[in-house]
Design a protein around this motif. Structure first.
Motif, PDB file in Angstrom:
ATOM      1  N   ARG A  27     -11.604   1.558  -8.362  1.00  0.00           N
ATOM      2  CA  ARG A  27     -13.757   2.031  -8.929  1.00  0.00           C
ATOM      3  C   ARG A  27     -14.451   0.861  -9.402  1.00  0.00           C
ATOM      4  O   ARG A  27     -15.779   0.757  -9.209  1.00  0.00           O
ATOM      5  N   VAL A  34     -17.801   1.405 -14.724  1.00  0.00           N
ATOM      6  CA  VAL A  34     -16.587   2.391 -14.505  1.00  0.00           C
ATOM      7  C   VAL A  34     -16.395   3.004 -15.922  1.00  0.00           C
ATOM      8  O   VAL A  34     -15.465   4.160 -16.049  1.00  0.00           O
ATOM      9  N   VAL A  62      -9.420   6.179 -14.176  1.00  0.00           N
ATOM     10  CA  VAL A  62      -9.228   5.778 -13.181  1.00  0.00           C
ATOM     11  C   VAL A  62      -7.423   5.484 -13.095  1.00  0.00           C
ATOM     12  O   VAL A  62      -6.629   5.981 -14.143  1.00  0.00           O
TER      13      VAL A  62
END
Lengths: 197, 144
Positions: A142, B109, B120
């Motif tokens: 990510r 994020v 995540v």
């Protein structure tokens, strides 16, 4: 191949001309002979040659001979170069820029543009999209994707939002959001680093 | 980061000069270390939470750096974003660039997890912890 011309920035005399301009201006580091460009852009070779000749006479692009092949480049000496580049990257840049950026990240199986930009690309009439929505299918880092998102936002001058979906989530599409995304127009992003527009 | 660069940040209104506060800096750094430990212990059971705590560890270490130097970020310009800019200015070019860039991107994020409902993976929280440790370590070295 699309049947409707793109309605993003409908200023060009033909869809073939705008595709050629976008390809030449936004990927000058990947020059290709006309025959290859014709295949890539899904434009007939004769028509593409006429467009290239016309743009070259107007001083918007220039040619370089490599053996028997003619490679096209943006003519940076044109007084319109910066403005035209700015228009093209804003209107047609996503597919061409997002592919190479995501291609360098491990764990991405597929990526699509969705939302307003994708709808415009498919000819749906509406306002100029303020941001660019990207769906990434896979299990990438990510942090790496956030970095790509930041760089793309900086380069394109409009916000790029990436949603990451695992392959299982994408297939199941059991959330309202994913169902909506899948029902609306999608533009596949070429992850082989030669994203076409 | 030179004084001229600090002046530029101050002139931009991003940073405010305050009296250097070594004790406050130590407290922030201590909190950052506790966050690192917390992030490590929760990484496998709560990766999303662990990621956020790892990011906070790095961010508080950067804040400690500012405190020691007599600087404070102005919240109205987006404190987290501006803290990332400060970190980039003081920590890049010291062999930890990859961690500094990652720290800046970790903010996005965290936003995605907090406001967009994204989750995540364990691998992401492990990666975040690696970057946070590098940032905290660099600040510890500067404040030693």
């Amino acid at each position: 191949m699309r049947t409707e011309p793109s309605l993003l920035l409908p200023l060009f005399r033909s869809d073939g001309q705008r595709r050629l301009l976008a390809r030449v201006y936004l990927a000058p580091d990947r020059p290709a002979p006309l025959s290859e460009l014709a295949r890539e852009l899904a434009v007939d070779r004769g028509g593409l040659k006429r467009e290239a000749d016309r743009l070259e006479r107007a001083g918007l692009i220039r040619s370089e001979r490599v053996g028997r092949q003619r490679h096209l480049y943006p003519d940076e000496s044109s007084p319109y170069f910066r403005d035209l580049y700015s228009l093209l990257i804003k209107a047609f840049g996503p597919a061409m820029l997002i592919g190479p950026e995501l291609a360098g990240i491990d764990g991405i199986d597929a990526a699509y543009l969705y939302g307003s930009w994708a709808a415009r690309y498919h000819g749906e009439v509406g306002l100029d999209p303020a941001d660019i929505d990207v769906m990434v299918i896979g299990t990438p880092s990510r942090i790496a994707v956030a970095g790509a998102e930041r760089r793309l936002t900086e380069r394109m001058g409009r916000e790029v939002n990436v949603w990451i979906s695992s392959p299982e989530e994408w297939e199941a599409a059991d959330s309202g959001f994913l169902q909506d995304v899948r029902q609306r127009p999608l533009v596949p992003v070429d992850l082989r680093s030669n994203g076409r527009s | 980061m030179s004084e001229a660069e600090v002046d530029a940040f101050v002139a931009e209104g991003v940073l405010v000069r305050v009296p250097p506060d070594r004790k406050a800096a130590e407290r922030e750094l201590s909190t950052a270390r506790m966050h690192l430990a917390g992030a490590a212990s929760s990484a496998s059971v709560d990766p999303t939470g662990s990621f956020t705590v790892a990011y906070d560890a790095a961010r508080k270490a950067v804040v400690a750096h500012m405190r020691a130097r007599g600087l404070r970020v102005r919240s109205r310009f987006g404190a987290h974003y501006q803290t990332g800019r400060y970190a980039t200015a003081v920590l890049m070019g010291r062999g930890i660039d990859v961690h500094v860039v990652a720290f800046v991107d970790m903010r996005e994020v965290c936003n995605d997890t907090e406001y967009e409902g994204q989750m995540v993976a364990v691998s992401d929280s492990a990666e975040a912890l690696l970057h946070a440790r590098a940032i905290v370590g660099a600040v510890e070295a500067d404040l030693a």
